[in-house]
Scaffold this active site. Structure first.
Site, mmCIF file in Angstrom:
data_model
loop_
_atom_site.group_PDB
_atom_site.id
_atom_site.type_symbol
_atom_site.label_atom_id
_atom_site.label_comp_id
_atom_site.label_asym_id
_atom_site.label_seq_id
_atom_site.Cartn_x
_atom_site.Cartn_y
_atom_site.Cartn_z
ATOM 1 N N ASP A 1 0.850 -1.185 0.000
ATOM 2 C CA ASP A 1 0.000 0.000 0.000
ATOM 3 C C ASP A 1 0.890 1.240 0.000
ATOM 4 O OD1 ASP A 1 -1.783 2.060 0.590
ATOM 5 O OD2 ASP A 1 -2.939 0.860 2.006
ATOM 6 N N VAL A 2 0.715 2.103 -0.988
ATOM 7 C CA VAL A 2 1.576 3.285 -1.090
ATOM 8 C C VAL A 2 1.341 4.281 0.033
ATOM 9 C CG1 VAL A 2 1.861 3.104 -3.588
ATOM 10 C CG2 VAL A 2 -0.027 4.479 -2.645
ATOM 11 N N TYR B 1 -10.681 14.712 -3.517
ATOM 12 C CA TYR B 1 -9.793 14.278 -4.601
ATOM 13 C C TYR B 1 -9.013 15.462 -5.158
ATOM 14 C CZ TYR B 1 -8.482 12.336 -9.176
ATOM 15 O OH TYR B 1 -7.792 11.911 -10.289
ATOM 16 N N LYS C 1 -4.876 16.229 -5.397
ATOM 17 C CA LYS C 1 -4.172 16.448 -6.654
ATOM 18 C C LYS C 1 -3.463 17.806 -6.675
ATOM 19 C CE LYS C 1 -4.909 12.510 -8.563
ATOM 20 N NZ LYS C 1 -3.780 11.601 -8.897
#
Length: 267
Positions: free
Chosen positions: A58-59, A150, A154
């Site tokens: 898992d990053v 989200y 970003k």
């Protein structure tokens, strides 16, 4: 060292990450494929002719990136890192789910942060100039209803990319971001299926950019390849949009002839 340039690609099991990993491998890069889906990562590895290693993890956790750097040493000399792993969860800000927010921030924002940190550390340890590409999004600079979390992650990816460029350029380390628009991936296909008429949902999204189509993962991968290459040796701290012109489109005349205007009228 065997002379092979190694690149770590997170989220390499599907979608854009898969496209990037396969594109770079076809051009002589040794690859480290990082993903949570072991079966998907193995399928990608089986499609790659060159040297490759798989890291299942898992990053959102720093240890996954340390393991990826270690795997890169078994492939070749680590010269590049692509942080692509990401998830999209759509929900209104007034009804946020705490667990979902933690997950999207963990994968998108912390995952990119830990990967960037590990890449810079590895480059400094070896003394080699290295290049990082972080996968951002058109959402990093533009808003769409109910994508606030989200979009926050970003925008953070764009910010950390600039920070690396400013902080480590004198060490020969470059960092850039690629901001895709709508890309034909399994995740996007699933989102179409959530609409009452999936074909209508597809056509609607395709109509939102001047090229009036979705991108293919290889079109994003080609820009990543350029940014990792010596041809981009003087490019750093940038966010490159691969969006079919979506971000520059103010609007267009209606497809309905009864609604099409022939003159201006803003003043």
């Amino acid at each position: 060292m065997n002379g092979i340039r190694a690149v770590v690609v997170t989220g390499a099991g599907s979608g854009i990450g898969r496209g990037i990993a396969m594109h770079l491998a076809a051009r002589g890069w040794g690859t480290v494929l990082v993903d949570t889906n072991a079966d998907a990562a193995r399928q990608v590895a089986a499609s790659i002719a060159g040297p490759t290693q798989i890291v299942i993890g898992d990053v959102a956790f720093r240890a996954t990136h340390a393991a990826a750097a270690g795997a890169a040493e078994r492939v070749g000399a680590l010269h590049a890192w692509v942080n692509c792993a990401g998830i999209t969860i759509r929900h209104p800000l007034h009804r946020l789910d705490e667990a979902q927010v933690a997950r999207i921030v963990g994968v998108n924002q912390l995952g990119t942060l830990w990967g960037t940190s590990q890449a810079v550390s590895s480059f400094l340890d070896t003394g080699w100039a290295g290049a990082i590409v972080n996968i951002s999004s058109v959402h990093g600079q533009r808003a769409y209803p109910d994508f606030g979390v989200y979009e926050m992650t970003k925008a953070a990816i764009d910010a950390i990319t600039r920070s690396v460029a400013a902080s480590y350029g004198d060490r020969g380390i470059r960092a850039n971001a690629v901001a895709p628009g709508a890309v034909s991936t399994p995740a996007l296909e699933r989102s179409f299926e959530s609409a009452p008429v999936p074909t209508s949902a597809r056509r609607d999204l395709e109509s939102r950019n001047p090229l009036r189509r979705l991108a293919e993962p290889v079109e994003v991968a080609a820009v990543v390849e350029f940014l990792l290459s010596e041809s981009a040796s003087y490019v750093t701290g940038q966010t490159i949009y691969v969006d079919g012109g979506w971000g520059v489109l103010l609007g267009r005349d209606s497809d309905d002839p009864d609604a099409r205007r022939t003159e201006g009228g803003s003043r």
